[in-house]
Write an enzyme that holds these catalytic residues in place. Structure first.
Site, PDB file in Angstrom:
ATOM      1  N   LYS A 100       0.833  -1.211   0.000  1.00 15.68           N
ATOM      2  CA  LYS A 100       0.000   0.000   0.000  1.00 15.68           C
ATOM      3  C   LYS A 100       0.863   1.255   0.000  1.00 15.68           C
ATOM      4  CE  LYS A 100      -3.721  -2.512   2.199  1.00 15.68           C
ATOM      5  NZ  LYS A 100      -4.334  -2.930   0.943  1.00 15.68           N
ATOM      6  N   ASP A 125      -5.237   2.765  -3.022  1.00 13.00           N
ATOM      7  CA  ASP A 125      -3.897   3.371  -2.920  1.00 13.00           C
ATOM      8  C   ASP A 125      -3.719   4.466  -3.972  1.00 13.00           C
ATOM      9  OD1 ASP A 125      -3.388   1.439  -1.001  1.00 13.00           O
ATOM     10  OD2 ASP A 125      -2.562   0.040  -2.471  1.00 13.00           O
TER      11      ASP A 125
HETATM   12  O1  RIB Z   1      -3.778  -2.239  -1.747  1.00  9.87           O
HETATM   13  C1  RIB Z   1      -3.139  -3.217  -2.536  1.00  9.87           C
HETATM   14  C2  RIB Z   1      -1.888  -3.678  -1.870  1.00  9.87           C
HETATM   15  O2  RIB Z   1      -2.210  -4.345  -0.672  1.00  9.87           O
HETATM   16  C3  RIB Z   1      -1.097  -4.673  -2.666  1.00  9.87           C
HETATM   17  O3  RIB Z   1      -0.155  -4.053  -3.499  1.00  9.87           O
HETATM   18  C4  RIB Z   1      -0.502  -5.604  -1.612  1.00  9.87           C
HETATM   19  O4  RIB Z   1       0.871  -5.623  -1.588  1.00  9.87           O
HETATM   20  C5  RIB Z   1      -1.109  -5.152  -0.288  1.00  9.87           C
HETATM   21  O5  RIB Z   1      -0.259  -4.355   0.444  1.00  9.87           O
END
Ligand code: RIB
Length: 293
Positions: free
Chosen positions: A39, A239
């Site tokens: 994230k 994200d």
């Molecule tokens: O929000 C997606 C992310 O959650 C992925 O990239 C994974 O690594 C987790 O951290």
């Protein structure tokens, strides 16, 4: 003006499946891929692709050099990404035919951050800067406190959601980003309503309904509808939203403008498979927004 991001860095292992596995079920994937994720890294890449100056604070294991190289290639300053003993963080990501996911993470290096990293990284940070963090690393409360004391605008993207982790950083936040269910869970833990949360700004994401920014002190709300798009993979959409939102604010956009930018960027992400690699560039987001009128 710099965005400092204390965040996880994961190797994402994607498996495309007809449906998410049930307990005891063995399923053959129809496709697989590996890419940069976490994230934190996703949010750093999103903010950098939006055009912001981003410094990531985090760690990988000795197996993680390729991930740091990819973050650098995306324009993220990795001066304060350490290499520690043990494995890098990694994630097993199952994606079903509808683009929904189930994720297992192994935190690895993300939970082994050396405390000195924070003071070194934030030595030159000041009131014009931004501090972003999520719930996949160690040192969250310490970092949020240092950032707040140095006058940075502190943003917590509460993912993966844990009410206790949010409460630990809440006194230091300027802006909290949660989804609707998480907002309800947090308020019920604290025994208060959203309007009484002790944080100046809360952004609540509403999935297909868009997002709403609550300016709690002023008692104002800014609402944005979601952009309808064909769903390929929702992984990393939150994200992308958080990284673009903070980048938009850092470039001086008002709340509604930053929400619009973030919402468009996450809509574009959802149309593509993958995480960091699939986060759109600013030119693509601006083009998409022009098309929406
Ligand atoms: O929000 C997606 C992310 O959650 C992925 O990239 C994974 O690594 C987790 O951290």
């Amino acid at each position: 003006m710099t965005i400092y991001n204390l965040g996880s860095i994961n190797a994402d292992y994607f498996y495309r499946l007809p449906h998410l596995p049930a307990p005891g079920e063995t399923l053959a994937a129809t496709g697989h891929a590996r890419g940069l994720g976490g994230k934190g890294a996703n949010q750093s890449v999103a903010a950098a692709r939006a055009g912001a100056e981003v410094r990531h604070i985090g760690a990988v294991g000795v197996d993680g050099a390729w991930m740091v190289a990819q973050m650098r290639a995306a324009g993220v300053d990795c001066t304060h990404v350490d290499t520690v003993e043990g494995a890098s963080g990694h994630a097993i990501i199952c994606v079903d035919a509808a683009g929904e996911n189930a994720i297992v993470i192994y935190p690895g290096a993300n939970r082994e951050l050396p405390a000195a990293l924070l003071s070194e990284a934030l030595i030159a940070a000041g009131e014009e800067d931004w501090f972003l963090l999520q719930n996949e690393t160690s040192l969250q409360a310490e970092a949020a406190q240092i950032a707040q004391e140095q006058g940075l605008f502190v943003v917590y993207s509460a993912a993966p959601f844990d009410a206790g982790a949010v409460m630990a950083v809440l006194p230091y936040l300027s802006l909290l980003i949660v989804n609707e269910v998480e907002a309800m869970q947090l308020c019920s833990e604290l025994g208060i309503t959203l309007a009484d949360l002790p944080v100046p700004h809360v952004v609540v994401t509403l999935g297909a309904q868009g997002a709403v920014w609550h300016e709690l002190q002023a008692g104002e709300e800014h609402r944005i509808a979601a952009y309808p798009v064909p769903v390929v993979d929702t992984t990393g959409a939150g994200d992308t939203f958080a990284g673009y939102l903070v980048a938009g604010l850092a470039e001086g956009l008002p709340p509604l403008g930053a929400l619009r930018l973030a919402s468009a960027a996450s809509a574009l992400k959802v149309t593509r498979a993958g995480t960091a690699d699939a986060i759109p560039a600013r030119a693509e987001v601006d083009h998409f927004l022009r098309e929406q009128g």
